[in-house]
Design a protein around this motif. Structure first.
Motif, PDB file in Angstrom:
ATOM      1  N   ASP A  37       0.818  -1.215   0.000  1.00 51.83           N
ATOM      2  CA  ASP A  37       0.000   0.000   0.000  1.00 51.83           C
ATOM      3  C   ASP A  37       0.854   1.268   0.000  1.00 51.83           C
ATOM      4  N   HIS A  38       1.954   1.249   0.759  1.00 50.68           N
ATOM      5  CA  HIS A  38       2.783   2.458   0.922  1.00 50.68           C
ATOM      6  C   HIS A  38       4.257   2.078   0.842  1.00 50.68           C
ATOM      7  N   LEU A  39       5.035   2.930   0.157  1.00 49.88           N
ATOM      8  CA  LEU A  39       6.491   2.746   0.060  1.00 49.88           C
ATOM      9  C   LEU A  39       7.192   3.970   0.608  1.00 49.88           C
ATOM     10  N   GLY A  40       8.258   3.768   1.361  1.00 48.43           N
ATOM     11  CA  GLY A  40       9.042   4.908   1.834  1.00 48.43           C
ATOM     12  C   GLY A  40      10.019   5.370   0.759  1.00 48.43           C
ATOM     13  N   LEU A  41      10.315   6.674   0.724  1.00 48.09           N
ATOM     14  CA  LEU A  41      11.334   7.230  -0.182  1.00 48.09           C
ATOM     15  C   LEU A  41      12.270   8.113   0.648  1.00 48.09           C
ATOM     16  N   ALA A  42      13.576   8.000   0.430  1.00 48.93           N
ATOM     17  CA  ALA A  42      14.524   8.850   1.161  1.00 48.93           C
ATOM     18  C   ALA A  42      15.819   8.966   0.373  1.00 48.93           C
ATOM     19  N   ALA A  43      16.529  10.081   0.593  1.00 41.48           N
ATOM     20  CA  ALA A  43      17.785  10.333  -0.123  1.00 41.48           C
ATOM     21  C   ALA A  43      18.815   9.236   0.139  1.00 41.48           C
ATOM     22  N   THR A  44      18.764   8.632   1.306  1.00 47.83           N
ATOM     23  CA  THR A  44      19.737   7.576   1.654  1.00 47.83           C
ATOM     24  C   THR A  44      19.745   6.447   0.634  1.00 47.83           C
ATOM     25  N   TYR A  45      18.603   6.189   0.005  1.00 44.01           N
ATOM     26  CA  TYR A  45      18.532   5.063  -0.946  1.00 44.01           C
ATOM     27  C   TYR A  45      19.551   5.227  -2.067  1.00 44.01           C
ATOM     28  N   LEU A  46      19.844   6.499  -2.417  1.00 43.60           N
ATOM     29  CA  LEU A  46      20.796   6.725  -3.506  1.00 43.60           C
ATOM     30  C   LEU A  46      22.150   6.102  -3.167  1.00 43.60           C
ATOM     31  N   GLU A  47      22.546   6.235  -1.910  1.00 38.47           N
ATOM     32  CA  GLU A  47      23.845   5.670  -1.509  1.00 38.47           C
ATOM     33  C   GLU A  47      23.826   4.138  -1.673  1.00 38.47           C
ATOM     34  N   LEU A  48      22.683   3.529  -1.362  1.00 36.89           N
ATOM     35  CA  LEU A  48      22.575   2.064  -1.470  1.00 36.89           C
ATOM     36  C   LEU A  48      22.551   1.589  -2.922  1.00 36.89           C
ATOM     37  N   MET A  49      22.302   2.514  -3.846  1.00 43.19           N
ATOM     38  CA  MET A  49      22.272   2.164  -5.276  1.00 43.19           C
ATOM     39  C   MET A  49      23.640   2.335  -5.926  1.00 43.19           C
ATOM     40  N   ARG A  50      24.615   2.817  -5.179  1.00 40.91           N
ATOM     41  CA  ARG A  50      25.916   3.165  -5.775  1.00 40.91           C
ATOM     42  C   ARG A  50      26.875   1.988  -5.760  1.00 40.91           C
ATOM     43  N   SER A  51      27.736   1.982  -6.802  1.00 44.83           N
ATOM     44  CA  SER A  51      28.755   0.931  -6.874  1.00 44.83           C
ATOM     45  C   SER A  51      29.783   1.111  -5.760  1.00 44.83           C
ATOM     46  N   ASP A  52      29.956   2.343  -5.266  1.00 43.21           N
ATOM     47  CA  ASP A  52      30.909   2.582  -4.175  1.00 43.21           C
ATOM     48  C   ASP A  52      30.164   2.999  -2.909  1.00 43.21           C
ATOM     49  N   CYS A  53      29.111   2.247  -2.584  1.00 42.27           N
ATOM     50  CA  CYS A  53      28.276   2.545  -1.407  1.00 42.27           C
ATOM     51  C   CYS A  53      29.128   2.583  -0.139  1.00 42.27           C
ATOM     52  N   HIS A  54      28.926   3.631   0.683  1.00 43.64           N
ATOM     53  CA  HIS A  54      29.719   3.769   1.906  1.00 43.64           C
ATOM     54  C   HIS A  54      28.894   3.525   3.162  1.00 43.64           C
ATOM     55  N   LEU A  55      27.731   2.895   3.032  1.00 49.09           N
ATOM     56  CA  LEU A  55      26.931   2.610   4.224  1.00 49.09           C
ATOM     57  C   LEU A  55      27.339   1.245   4.799  1.00 49.09           C
ATOM     58  N   PRO A  56      27.107   1.038   6.095  1.00 47.59           N
ATOM     59  CA  PRO A  56      27.534  -0.223   6.713  1.00 47.59           C
ATOM     60  C   PRO A  56      26.575  -1.380   6.432  1.00 47.59           C
ATOM     61  N   TRP A  94      10.062  -1.946  -3.617  1.00 50.72           N
ATOM     62  CA  TRP A  94       9.289  -1.290  -4.679  1.00 50.72           C
ATOM     63  C   TRP A  94       8.600  -2.347  -5.536  1.00 50.72           C
ATOM     64  N   SER A  95       7.446  -2.830  -5.060  1.00 44.37           N
ATOM     65  CA  SER A  95       6.681  -3.834  -5.818  1.00 44.37           C
ATOM     66  C   SER A  95       5.214  -3.723  -5.445  1.00 44.37           C
ATOM     67  N   THR A  96       4.371  -4.189  -6.333  1.00 43.18           N
ATOM     68  CA  THR A  96       2.938  -4.087  -6.039  1.00 43.18           C
ATOM     69  C   THR A  96       2.500  -5.120  -5.009  1.00 43.18           C
ATOM     70  N   HIS A  97       3.189  -6.260  -4.973  1.00 42.48           N
ATOM     71  CA  HIS A  97       2.856  -7.326  -4.028  1.00 42.48           C
ATOM     72  C   HIS A  97       4.147  -7.971  -3.547  1.00 42.48           C
ATOM     73  N   SER A  98       4.056  -8.667  -2.433  1.00 43.02           N
ATOM     74  CA  SER A  98       5.202  -9.458  -1.980  1.00 43.02           C
ATOM     75  C   SER A  98       4.686 -10.744  -1.352  1.00 43.02           C
ATOM     76  N   ALA A  99       5.577 -11.717  -1.267  1.00 37.62           N
ATOM     77  CA  ALA A  99       5.232 -12.989  -0.633  1.00 37.62           C
ATOM     78  C   ALA A  99       6.473 -13.507   0.066  1.00 37.62           C
ATOM     79  N   GLY A 100       6.276 -14.220   1.168  1.00 38.38           N
ATOM     80  CA  GLY A 100       7.432 -14.754   1.877  1.00 38.38           C
ATOM     81  C   GLY A 100       7.014 -15.377   3.182  1.00 38.38           C
ATOM     82  N   PRO A 101       8.012 -15.814   3.974  1.00 34.75           N
ATOM     83  CA  PRO A 101       7.703 -16.404   5.271  1.00 34.75           C
ATOM     84  C   PRO A 101       7.114 -15.349   6.213  1.00 34.75           C
ATOM     85  N   ALA A 102       6.296 -15.798   7.148  1.00 33.71           N
ATOM     86  CA  ALA A 102       5.652 -14.863   8.082  1.00 33.71           C
ATOM     87  C   ALA A 102       6.690 -14.054   8.862  1.00 33.71           C
TER      88      ALA A 102
END
Ligand SMILES: NC(=O)c1ccc[n+]([C@@H]2O[C@H](COP(=O)([O-])OP(=O)(O)OC[C@H]3O[C@@H](n4cnc5c(N)ncnc54)[C@H](OP(=O)(O)O)[C@@H]3O)[C@@H](O)[C@H]2O)c1
Length: 328
Positions: A37-56, A94-102
């Motif tokens: 129903d709802h997705l969060g958006l934040a600038a931090t995601y850009l760092e996670l998309m980088r080839s030289d990501c500096h997050l832990p 970022w998907s319309t649906h998800s499935a997985g273990p409880a």
């Protein structure tokens, strides 16, 4: 069940664009099936998309769903503790649906907040940084950079609720400056395109005792110029350099000038531990009940295919507060 999801086409090395994202359809199945129903958006995601990501934490890989915090409704469950209609939170992304273990899903109380988007805010970071790192308290004169962003818009209100005598924010437009003072209760604010030293000198002639920094660069230097000796600087992010290469994204702060004023430089990383999350929600609920806190947010109504564009708009500064997408 077929879900429609967003994947990284390639990791991002420079400036992000729509071409870095691909829409894919995928078959999913699992113990629990959830409609997002709802997705969060934040600038931090850009760092996670980088080839030289500096997050832990590990960077996101191409051809995988972008796995961020999402809130949804259970459609089907084989687990006795999760039922159709339950509200759940997960990193299903970022998907319309998800499935997985409880165990991938955390059940949320639908009545805890006026809207489920309140669960997607950057509160744990803002609370941890302002309360535990900066240790804000009565009498503090506080400057928050990036004050109309997700973290900053909460950090300034936290400082006020914890007794700060003055809270000043900086943001990128007059409309955001008006928003900080008129709607979020900041004592004063200025557009950082002006001379920040002149603005801070005028707004806080007594000097600042706490700086909560999400921007870095010239705002860090300006804070240093107007800080009283012994001020605490909680260093959270570097929005001003977020589009650069790694060395430019994390420039060395001027430590000599900080040392001359005995500034406590306090860089921190919030890992959203259960304790940090609980501390935030307990204070957030109390302050909302007391009418001393506004949840600052922008809710973008969009289909899944438009989520990358919404993310690029966020980076450009088109939104304010905590940003989420309500999937339509
Ligand atoms: N240390 C931690 O544990 C931690 C946790 C979460 C986030 N962070 C970091 O904290 C920072 C803030 O995160 P957030 O979620 O609050 O950000 P956000 O709201 O997602 O950031 C978007 C805002 O950034 C501002 N911005 C864009 N370019 C800018 C520039 N050149 N100079 C100043 N501001 C600019 C824009 O506001 P304007 O219109 O005002 O320019 C825009 O609205 C990020 O660097 C993030 O990575 C750190």
């Amino acid at each position: 069940m077929i879900t429609r999801e967003i994947q990284l086409t390639t990791q991002i090395a420079g400036v992000p664009s729509r071409e870095h994202f691909t829409v894919v359809e995928a078959e999913i199945d699992g113990e629990v099936l959830v409609r997002t129903d709802h997705l969060g958006l934040a600038a931090t995601y850009l760092e996670l998309m980088r080839s030289d990501c500096h997050l832990p934490v590990p960077a996101w890989q191409p051809n995988q769903r972008i796995g961020v915090m999402a809130i949804g409704t259970v459609l089907r469950s084989a687990d006795p503790d999760l039922h159709e209609g339950d509200l759940v939170q997960s990193m299903s992304g970022w998907s319309t649906h998800s499935a997985g273990p409880a165990t991938s899903y955390v059940k949320l109380d639908r009545d805890a907040y006026p809207d489920p988007t309140y669960h997607l805010g950057q509160g744990p970071t803002a609370y941890y940084g302002m309360a535990d790192v900066a240790k804000v308290g009565p009498g503090d004169v506080v400057f928050v950079s990036g004050a109309a962003g997700g973290v900053g818009s909460l950090a300034g209100q936290i400082a006020r609720n914890m007794g700060a005598s003055k809270v000043i924010g900086s943001a990128g437009s007059q409309a955001k400056v008006d928003y900080l003072v008129g709607e979020l209760g900041f004592d004063a604010a200025f557009d950082y395109h002006q001379d920040p030293v002149a603005a801070l000198t005028e707004l806080a002639p007594e000097g600042i005792t706490v700086f909560f920094d999400t921007v870095g660069g010239t705002l860090y230097e300006a804070a240093l110029a107007v800080a009283v000796p012994g001020a605490r600087f909680a260093s959270c992010g570097s929005l001003s350099t977020q589009l650069g290469a790694a060395a430019q994204r994390f420039p060395e702060p001027d430590r000599a000038a900080a040392a001359a004023k005995r500034i406590e430089l306090l860089p921190f990383s919030c890992h959203h531990t259960p304790d940090q999350i609980a501390a935030w929600h307990s204070h957030f609920r109390t302050w909302l009940d007391q009418n001393t806190f506004v949840f600052p947010q922008t809710v973008v109504e969009a289909g899944i295919d438009a989520v990358p564009d919404a993310f690029l708009s966020l980076l450009r500064g088109d939104y304010r507060g905590n940003v989420s997408v309500r999937l339509t």
